[in-house]
Design an enzyme around this catalytic site. Sequence first.
Site, mmCIF file in Angstrom:
data_model
loop_
_atom_site.group_PDB
_atom_site.id
_atom_site.type_symbol
_atom_site.label_atom_id
_atom_site.label_comp_id
_atom_site.label_asym_id
_atom_site.label_seq_id
_atom_site.Cartn_x
_atom_site.Cartn_y
_atom_site.Cartn_z
ATOM 1 N N ALA A 12 32.650 45.325 41.118
ATOM 2 C CA ALA A 12 33.238 46.333 40.241
ATOM 3 C C ALA A 12 32.194 47.237 39.593
ATOM 4 O O ALA A 12 32.547 48.134 38.828
ATOM 5 C CB ALA A 12 34.077 45.655 39.164
ATOM 6 N N SER A 14 28.795 47.676 41.546
ATOM 7 C CA SER A 14 27.868 48.089 42.604
ATOM 8 C C SER A 14 28.360 47.583 43.947
ATOM 9 O O SER A 14 29.201 46.692 44.021
ATOM 10 C CB SER A 14 26.450 47.559 42.333
ATOM 11 N N GLY A 15 27.833 48.187 44.989
ATOM 12 C CA GLY A 15 28.144 47.752 46.345
ATOM 13 C C GLY A 15 26.875 47.560 47.131
ATOM 14 O O GLY A 15 25.818 48.096 46.782
ATOM 15 N N GLY A 81 39.402 42.527 43.070
ATOM 16 C CA GLY A 81 40.822 42.314 43.330
ATOM 17 C C GLY A 81 41.731 43.389 42.765
ATOM 18 O O GLY A 81 41.295 44.318 42.083
ATOM 19 N N HIS A 229 39.000 39.041 48.857
ATOM 20 C CA HIS A 229 38.732 39.067 47.427
ATOM 21 C C HIS A 229 37.351 38.484 47.200
ATOM 22 O O HIS A 229 37.037 37.390 47.694
ATOM 23 C CB HIS A 229 39.778 38.265 46.660
ATOM 24 N N ASP A 230 36.519 39.176 46.453
ATOM 25 C CA ASP A 230 35.125 38.733 46.316
ATOM 26 C C ASP A 230 35.015 37.334 45.712
ATOM 27 O O ASP A 230 34.084 36.585 46.041
ATOM 28 C CB ASP A 230 34.285 39.741 45.527
ATOM 29 N N THR A 253 30.546 40.874 36.824
ATOM 30 C CA THR A 253 31.251 41.698 35.842
ATOM 31 C C THR A 253 32.382 40.894 35.205
ATOM 32 O O THR A 253 32.632 40.973 34.007
ATOM 33 C CB THR A 253 31.799 42.966 36.510
ATOM 34 N N ASN A 290 40.705 34.020 35.063
ATOM 35 C CA ASN A 290 39.876 35.220 35.018
ATOM 36 C C ASN A 290 39.423 35.452 33.586
ATOM 37 O O ASN A 290 40.252 35.603 32.681
ATOM 38 C CB ASN A 290 40.687 36.434 35.493
ATOM 39 N N GLY A 400 25.486 37.029 41.008
ATOM 40 C CA GLY A 400 24.362 37.689 40.352
ATOM 41 C C GLY A 400 24.174 37.280 38.909
ATOM 42 O O GLY A 400 23.047 37.264 38.397
#
Length: 484
Positions: A12, A14-15, A81, A229-230, A253, A290, A400
Amino acid sequence: MKKHYLAVDLGASSGRTIVGTFEDGKLSLKEMNRFWNGPTEVRGTLYWDFVHLFRNIQEGIALAKKEFGDGLVCMGIDTWGVDFGLIDSDGRLACNPVNYRDSRTAGMFEKVFEKVPKAEVFQQTGIQFMELNTLYQLMSLSVEDSFQYRNAAKMLFSPDLLSYWLTGKMVAERTIASTSQFYNPVTKDWAYDLLEKLGIRTDLFAELVDPGTVIGDVDGLPVVAVGGHDTASAFAAVPVTEGEQSAFLSSGTWSLLGTELPEPVINDETLAANFTNEVGVCNTVRFLKNLSGLWILQELRRNWNTQECDYSWAAMEHMALEAKPFAFFIDPSDTIFLTPGDMPARIQDYCERTGQGRPETHAQILRAAYEGLALLYADTYESLETLSGRTLDTLRIVGGGCKDTLLDQMAANATGRKVVTGPTEATATGNLIMQMFAMGDIKSLAEGREVIRNSFADETNVFEPQNAAEWKNALKTWRAICRA
């Protein structure tokens, strides 16, 4: 023989595209490119820039092909998501996808519950109630009779939209579909009855596919539906051993705190605790909650850096560590902290509103944010054990965020559990594992996790709980202030 796989991993904020090389039972990673991702406000609406994302994905594919040539086996995409794009009858994107933090879902809980009771929504979906969920986004489009919604032919979730642009094939990968709050994890299909009662279109959804399915190809390179979904990909990368009883925390995030179960837990207690049953890879359920994660620290840094306080992450950790402990208490999951804005002022206002006084220094604000996250983890951890019926001896933190050693140690202190961290590139690694599974290079999730343990042992750090009595007292105070 070396084999190379390309993971497209979009969070949400960076890519990145990362090539995983599998050789002699081990996986090594090489980043191809990294790029910004985040919301852009246009006349009061928060949008994602999917054309920008797609352009960078194409660049990553080109770089990977140039370096690895025919050794590149396949690729897969995971993203955050709930968000989606609407496709018109000509196969074009009808409008730029809207960011889940946009205000269009405000008031949609009430609109939904007027037609279907909250308990029934949960019974059909098993999903945590968050107004950003796809269900409430679609409800807002239905209520306003959006032109794009009314004329759309298909709705594709974020990773499925990007896969469609690459392959021309429209599918709904199951793990990302389960974040919507209109997927039924028991029937393993869309919750059609719920949608019909709400007056939401049921003809928009693509065919469901499992992670590990080959969707199509882009210029001869197979595109695999991974854990789209990550968090599904991140959970797949948690290197647990057989029989280990651990809680999982995917730290980025967002903080996703839960465990892996064979079946969903859908009952009144789970509903009351607002836990969720999302689909994982290989017929697992991600039973979790979440939680607000590093978002609150990211927003603090962004705000201060605009005021010419160019803080590094290390500097922020040091400032928080030096501040007086347990001076101020906040609940990072409070809705006041959800949207972009003046996060330092919001923390100050929260503390003042709850009768604690006002943190004035940056260090005090940071300490409140760090401790607030750790105490939120501890509160959720207790509920997780109760609801799952399991004693969870270890908290495994991946992603991360596990590079933030201050938060790792505070998480151990607050939960009273040993914390084991790594791998840091969990989402990309879980993405790669499912590609290997699809290609037959590994036979099971357990085998994939063994590969991860063998590959990233040097990233593993262990944090033992400290100052247990102080943190137990702090948790009591936090609950009295933040759960009053």
